[in-house]
Motif scaffolding. Structure first.
Motif, PDB file in Angstrom:
ATOM      1  N   ASN A  10      18.498   2.582  -0.664  1.00 45.83           N
ATOM      2  CA  ASN A  10      18.849   1.937  -1.825  1.00 45.83           C
ATOM      3  C   ASN A  10      18.484   2.899  -3.253  1.00 45.83           C
ATOM      4  O   ASN A  10      19.450   2.645  -4.022  1.00 45.83           O
ATOM      5  N   ASN A  11      17.587   3.381  -3.144  1.00 48.35           N
ATOM      6  CA  ASN A  11      17.241   4.422  -4.326  1.00 48.35           C
ATOM      7  C   ASN A  11      18.195   5.576  -4.617  1.00 48.35           C
ATOM      8  O   ASN A  11      18.685   5.797  -5.893  1.00 48.35           O
ATOM      9  N   GLN A  12      18.958   5.805  -3.566  1.00 48.43           N
ATOM     10  CA  GLN A  12      20.089   7.051  -3.760  1.00 48.43           C
ATOM     11  C   GLN A  12      21.104   6.171  -4.469  1.00 48.43           C
ATOM     12  O   GLN A  12      22.077   7.034  -5.152  1.00 48.43           O
ATOM     13  N   ARG A  13      21.513   5.149  -3.798  1.00 52.09           N
ATOM     14  CA  ARG A  13      22.677   4.434  -4.606  1.00 52.09           C
ATOM     15  C   ARG A  13      22.395   4.044  -6.009  1.00 52.09           C
ATOM     16  O   ARG A  13      23.315   4.068  -6.762  1.00 52.09           O
ATOM     17  N   HIS A  63       0.872  -1.133  -0.037  1.00 53.80           N
ATOM     18  CA  HIS A  63       0.072   0.239   0.056  1.00 53.80           C
ATOM     19  C   HIS A  63       1.124   1.364  -0.170  1.00 53.80           C
ATOM     20  O   HIS A  63       0.724   2.380  -0.767  1.00 53.80           O
ATOM     21  N   ARG A  64       1.935   1.199   0.540  1.00 50.86           N
ATOM     22  CA  ARG A  64       2.930   2.369   0.779  1.00 50.86           C
ATOM     23  C   ARG A  64       3.794   2.468  -0.284  1.00 50.86           C
ATOM     24  O   ARG A  64       3.647   3.572  -1.012  1.00 50.86           O
ATOM     25  N   ILE A  65       4.265   1.639  -0.995  1.00 48.76           N
ATOM     26  CA  ILE A  65       5.156   1.457  -2.128  1.00 48.76           C
ATOM     27  C   ILE A  65       4.592   1.904  -3.467  1.00 48.76           C
ATOM     28  O   ILE A  65       4.991   2.743  -4.425  1.00 48.76           O
ATOM     29  N   LEU A  66       3.301   1.340  -3.463  1.00 49.83           N
ATOM     30  CA  LEU A  66       2.505   1.594  -4.767  1.00 49.83           C
ATOM     31  C   LEU A  66       1.438   2.769  -4.524  1.00 49.83           C
ATOM     32  O   LEU A  66       0.782   3.157  -5.725  1.00 49.83           O
ATOM     33  N   LYS A  67       1.552   3.251  -3.472  1.00 51.55           N
ATOM     34  CA  LYS A  67       0.493   4.479  -3.638  1.00 51.55           C
ATOM     35  C   LYS A  67      -0.753   4.180  -3.780  1.00 51.55           C
ATOM     36  O   LYS A  67      -1.412   5.060  -4.454  1.00 51.55           O
ATOM     37  N   LEU A  68      -1.335   3.155  -3.049  1.00 51.35           N
ATOM     38  CA  LEU A  68      -2.607   2.795  -3.426  1.00 51.35           C
ATOM     39  C   LEU A  68      -3.651   3.793  -2.641  1.00 51.35           C
ATOM     40  O   LEU A  68      -3.343   4.608  -1.784  1.00 51.35           O
ATOM     41  N   PRO A  69      -4.896   4.020  -3.457  1.00 54.76           N
ATOM     42  CA  PRO A  69      -5.772   4.729  -2.864  1.00 54.76           C
ATOM     43  C   PRO A  69      -6.028   4.771  -1.435  1.00 54.76           C
ATOM     44  O   PRO A  69      -6.199   3.648  -0.596  1.00 54.76           O
ATOM     45  N   SER A  86      14.156   3.973 -13.222  1.00 56.25           N
ATOM     46  CA  SER A  86      13.730   2.769 -12.470  1.00 56.25           C
ATOM     47  C   SER A  86      14.365   1.577 -12.765  1.00 56.25           C
ATOM     48  O   SER A  86      14.803   1.478 -13.822  1.00 56.25           O
ATOM     49  N   GLY A  87      14.367   0.559 -11.773  1.00 58.61           N
ATOM     50  CA  GLY A  87      15.030  -0.348 -12.226  1.00 58.61           C
ATOM     51  C   GLY A  87      16.537  -0.463 -12.070  1.00 58.61           C
ATOM     52  O   GLY A  87      17.384   0.649 -11.393  1.00 58.61           O
ATOM     53  N   LEU A  88      17.251  -1.526 -12.327  1.00 57.68           N
ATOM     54  CA  LEU A  88      18.829  -1.549 -11.985  1.00 57.68           C
ATOM     55  C   LEU A  88      19.562  -1.521 -13.475  1.00 57.68           C
ATOM     56  O   LEU A  88      20.592  -1.792 -13.170  1.00 57.68           O
ATOM     57  N   PHE A  89      18.917  -0.859 -14.317  1.00 58.65           N
ATOM     58  CA  PHE A  89      19.723  -1.128 -15.595  1.00 58.65           C
ATOM     59  C   PHE A  89      19.380   0.110 -16.536  1.00 58.65           C
ATOM     60  O   PHE A  89      18.431   0.891 -16.363  1.00 58.65           O
ATOM     61  N   LEU A  90      20.043   0.171 -17.730  1.00 57.39           N
ATOM     62  CA  LEU A  90      19.876   1.320 -18.577  1.00 57.39           C
ATOM     63  C   LEU A  90      19.619   0.721 -20.163  1.00 57.39           C
ATOM     64  O   LEU A  90      20.493  -0.450 -20.126  1.00 57.39           O
ATOM     65  N   TRP A  91      18.969   1.183 -20.817  1.00 60.11           N
ATOM     66  CA  TRP A  91      18.836   0.648 -22.179  1.00 60.11           C
ATOM     67  C   TRP A  91      19.783   1.229 -23.436  1.00 60.11           C
ATOM     68  O   TRP A  91      19.478   2.545 -23.535  1.00 60.11           O
ATOM     69  N   MET A  92      20.694   0.766 -23.839  1.00 57.57           N
ATOM     70  CA  MET A  92      21.658   1.420 -24.785  1.00 57.57           C
ATOM     71  C   MET A  92      21.510   1.066 -26.024  1.00 57.57           C
ATOM     72  O   MET A  92      21.492  -0.342 -26.458  1.00 57.57           O
ATOM     73  N   ASP A  93      21.657   2.040 -27.174  1.00 57.08           N
ATOM     74  CA  ASP A  93      21.706   1.824 -28.384  1.00 57.08           C
ATOM     75  C   ASP A  93      23.132   1.827 -28.980  1.00 57.08           C
ATOM     76  O   ASP A  93      23.876   2.820 -29.229  1.00 57.08           O
ATOM     77  N   PHE A  94      23.709   0.612 -29.189  1.00 54.08           N
ATOM     78  CA  PHE A  94      24.856   0.401 -30.031  1.00 54.08           C
ATOM     79  C   PHE A  94      24.832   0.105 -31.435  1.00 54.08           C
ATOM     80  O   PHE A  94      25.831  -0.517 -31.953  1.00 54.08           O
ATOM     81  N   SER A  95      23.624   0.638 -31.938  1.00 55.10           N
ATOM     82  CA  SER A  95      23.591   0.005 -33.608  1.00 55.10           C
ATOM     83  C   SER A  95      24.614   0.693 -34.307  1.00 55.10           C
ATOM     84  O   SER A  95      24.849  -0.067 -35.602  1.00 55.10           O
ATOM     85  N   TYR A 100       9.824  -3.868  -9.760  1.00 52.76           N
ATOM     86  CA  TYR A 100      10.803  -3.074  -9.721  1.00 52.76           C
ATOM     87  C   TYR A 100       9.855  -1.824  -8.866  1.00 52.76           C
ATOM     88  O   TYR A 100      10.536  -0.634  -9.061  1.00 52.76           O
ATOM     89  N   ALA A 101       8.789  -1.822  -8.519  1.00 49.10           N
ATOM     90  CA  ALA A 101       7.927  -0.757  -7.893  1.00 49.10           C
ATOM     91  C   ALA A 101       8.736  -0.196  -6.815  1.00 49.10           C
ATOM     92  O   ALA A 101       8.506   1.155  -6.678  1.00 49.10           O
ATOM     93  N   GLY A 102       9.576  -0.579  -6.215  1.00 47.89           N
ATOM     94  CA  GLY A 102      10.378  -0.052  -5.217  1.00 47.89           C
ATOM     95  C   GLY A 102      11.728   0.679  -5.435  1.00 47.89           C
ATOM     96  O   GLY A 102      12.342   1.100  -4.641  1.00 47.89           O
ATOM     97  N   SER A 103      12.017   0.551  -6.881  1.00 47.47           N
ATOM     98  CA  SER A 103      13.373   0.961  -7.164  1.00 47.47           C
ATOM     99  C   SER A 103      13.152   2.033  -8.231  1.00 47.47           C
ATOM    100  O   SER A 103      13.844   1.980  -9.291  1.00 47.47           O
ATOM    101  N   VAL A 104      11.993   3.016  -7.951  1.00 46.63           N
ATOM    102  CA  VAL A 104      12.094   4.047  -8.816  1.00 46.63           C
ATOM    103  C   VAL A 104      12.696   5.166  -8.224  1.00 46.63           C
ATOM    104  O   VAL A 104      12.310   5.773  -7.181  1.00 46.63           O
ATOM    105  N   TYR A 105      13.480   5.359  -9.034  1.00 41.72           N
ATOM    106  CA  TYR A 105      14.720   6.466  -8.223  1.00 41.72           C
ATOM    107  C   TYR A 105      14.725   7.894  -8.851  1.00 41.72           C
ATOM    108  O   TYR A 105      15.087   8.885  -8.010  1.00 41.72           O
ATOM    109  N   ASN A 106      14.030   7.972  -9.671  1.00 38.29           N
ATOM    110  CA  ASN A 106      13.448   9.292 -10.156  1.00 38.29           C
ATOM    111  C   ASN A 106      11.837   9.321 -10.019  1.00 38.29           C
ATOM    112  O   ASN A 106      11.317   8.880 -11.097  1.00 38.29           O
TER     113      ASN A 106
END
Length: 547
Positions: free
Chosen positions: A429-432, A170-176, A456-465, A318-324
């Motif tokens: 955790n989110n600060q790190r 209820h807290r991390i999802l900010k439920l109604p 959010s999450g632990l990764f970035l999506w990169m374009d090396f094309s 990853y709902a609790g790892s939204v760092y922005n």
């Protein structure tokens, strides 16, 4: 329950970073199993070399037919067991075979940046878990082991943990406010893959289709096909959004958003392939993109699912790892749970008023880096599946000791009344996570490599094309390029990054990305030293390729 990357692959690709010759006790015990898996993948894949191969990074997700290896003469194993192994992504064999980095014994070895684990939290987690497991019990004895723990437990989880988990969510999802999760609709099982498989098992028949927006977490193909016998139908989005690439050559985040047109197309594709569409599975926040879908996108998916009587399952691991947490442009929250959006306007007095078509899964593996504890959550207000879901959970219950530990962790407070889980641990955790993400983004900007601005999450999506091998004669660019050509060119780049520059990323085609040359970098999967070295190797790679 065997699992592709959330359990099996993670255990073996995440070798201890202190020594390439040291292997965890668990890994040692399981090594023959993993070697067998790798062998089976190789047997089920075309022979691959550095350039002439055309094999896809992962196996077909078809759920029909046998493997054609003489089942009638094989008395030692089943075709369905061997077929399950063939669903594992082929790139795992490459990652397992390469020499891993060690500061003295293998300084040129590959850096593991492909497994979605957070290795930055041991200093916070280990002392806290030790404290939670040694707290005084209600019986007044040292430790949290209660007498009733030696007996069979409620199949859907102990009431104390279900209550603590509901309050935490209820807290991390900010439920109604004024609404709460219905504890009878919550099932606690051994990991997110276990509860996801069970909820899909309860909603479908063998051969039914699961619609999945691309790119998607590669192990979904194992989780939903191996035993539930479902068929995954990709929801390709790019041709249903405006423009494949922006004027600066970058692919915008919006190109990955599912909408009615892309969902309708996938629905039709499923029917034409002989499968009945039953589930739309969303990864939100998204793995591998590292971003949250905007509320408008999730709302459109919810409305489409209800209109078409399709079950929407939102995987929010990853709902609790939204760092922005706030969108700089709109000022709105970056992440809104599908549960919140689906409950809007409901007047139900029980639960959130989701109705029978909206479902939710979560686990502590990512936000708390507790993948070893195996704690997953499924939630549904569909009363038709409650009893089946609870009974299926008999096969993947969480141990009573783990349940008591997690209950203590989620409900523990400090002297000033702060909850350790959401007021102390997650903000740190989110600060790190944010710090690591910012470092990687700065290097990618410096190198002029396009990427999605993660939130959010632990990764970035990169374009090396830019660095892909040249197209063969007769091949077209973009979405018109043949699938074999995309797979071949990306694989050659993937192997070059791994073998020549020591960078082990997750290849985008293994996640069914529509275009080649995209990679997921897990920036939390390494020590500070290894991560810094990885950034230097990225710079070295770009410099060498552009020379």
């Amino acid at each position: 329950m065997m699992h592709a990357t959330r359990s099996v692959a993670c255990a073996f690709l995440s070798q201890p970073t202190t020594s390439i010759t040291s292997v965890s006790t668990t890994a040692k015990r399981s090594m023959p199993c993993f070697q067998s898996i790798c062998k089976s993948i190789q047997l089920n894949t075309k022979k691959i070399d550095n350039g002439s191969q055309t094999a896809s990074f992962s196996s077909s997700s078809s759920s029909t037919g046998g493997d054609g290896d003489g089942d009638g003469d094989n008395l030692l194993s089943s075709s369905r067991g061997r077929k399950a192994v063939s669903l594992l992504p082929v790139y795992l064999t490459d990652a397992r075979a390469v020499t891993k980095y060690h500061p003295t014994e293998a300084p040129d070895g590959s850096l593991q940046l492909s497994v979605a684990e957070n290795q930055m939290l041991e200093d916070l987690l280990v002392p806290a878990i030790r404290k939670f497991t040694s707290s005084s019990s209600s019986e007044g004895t040292e430790g949290i082991f209660h007498s009733d723990q030696i007996y069979y437990q409620p199949t859907h989880g102990r009431e104390g943990l279900r209550t603590s988990m509901a309050q935490y969510l209820h807290r991390i999802l900010k439920l109604p406010q004024g609404k709460g999760l219905d504890l009878d609709g919550m099932v606690l099982g051994a990991g997110c893959n276990a509860v996801l498989e069970n909820i899909c098992f309860c909603l479908t028949e063998p051969g039914d289709a699961v619609l999945l927006p691309t790119p998607y977490y590669a192990a979904f193909e194992f989780d939903l096909v191996a035993r539930a016998a479902l068929k995954i139908v990709p929801v390709n989005t790019m041709k249903f959004q405006s423009g494949e690439k922006a004027s600066d050559g970058k692919i915008s985040q919006a190109m990955y958003y599912p909408n009615r047109a892309s969902l309708d197309a996938a629905f039709t594709n499923a029917l034409e392939s002989g499968s009945k569409p039953k589930i739309l599975l969303l990864s939100h926040p998204n793995n591998p993109l590292g971003v949250c879908y905007p509320p408008s996108v999730v709302k459109e998916c919810i409305e489409w699912a209800r209109e078409n009587k399709i079950h929407l399952v939102s995987d929010e691991i990853y709902a609790g790892s939204v760092y922005n947490q706030v969108n700089e442009e709109t000022g709105e929250y970056t992440f809104e749970s599908a549960l919140t959006l689906a409950s809007s306007g409901s007047t139900s007095e029980i639960g959130l008023g989701l109705g029978p078509y909206i479902h939710f899964v979560y686990a502590l593996s990512k936000d708390f880096a507790l993948s070893g504890l195996r704690v997953g959550v499924a939630y549904s207000e569909n009363e038709e599946i409650r009893m089946p879901l609870q009974k299926l959970n008999d096969l993947c219950q969480i141990s009573s000791q783990t349940q008591l530990t997690v209950e203590e962790m989620l409900s523990s407070t400090s002297g000033d009344g702060q909850l350790w889980s959401t007021d102390v641990f997650l903000p740190e955790n989110n600060q790190r996570i944010s710090g690591r993400s910012s470092q990687l983004q700065a290097v990618l900007d410096e190198c002029a490599i396009p990427f999605l601005r993660g939130d959010s999450g632990l990764f970035l999506w990169m374009d090396f094309s830019e660095f892909l091998p040249a197209l063969a004669d007769g091949e077209s660019e973009g979405l018109a390029e043949s699938q074999d050509s995309m797979d071949s060119r990306e694989r050659r780049l993937y192997l070059e990054l791994m073998k020549e520059f020591g960078l082990l990323f997750t290849p985008g085609r293994s996640m069914r990305n529509e275009l080649p040359g995209f990679f997921r970098c897990v920036f939390t999967a390494a020590s500070d030293h290894e991560f810094a070295l990885g950034l230097e190797r990225v710079k070295k790679f770009v410099s060498a390729k552009r020379a």
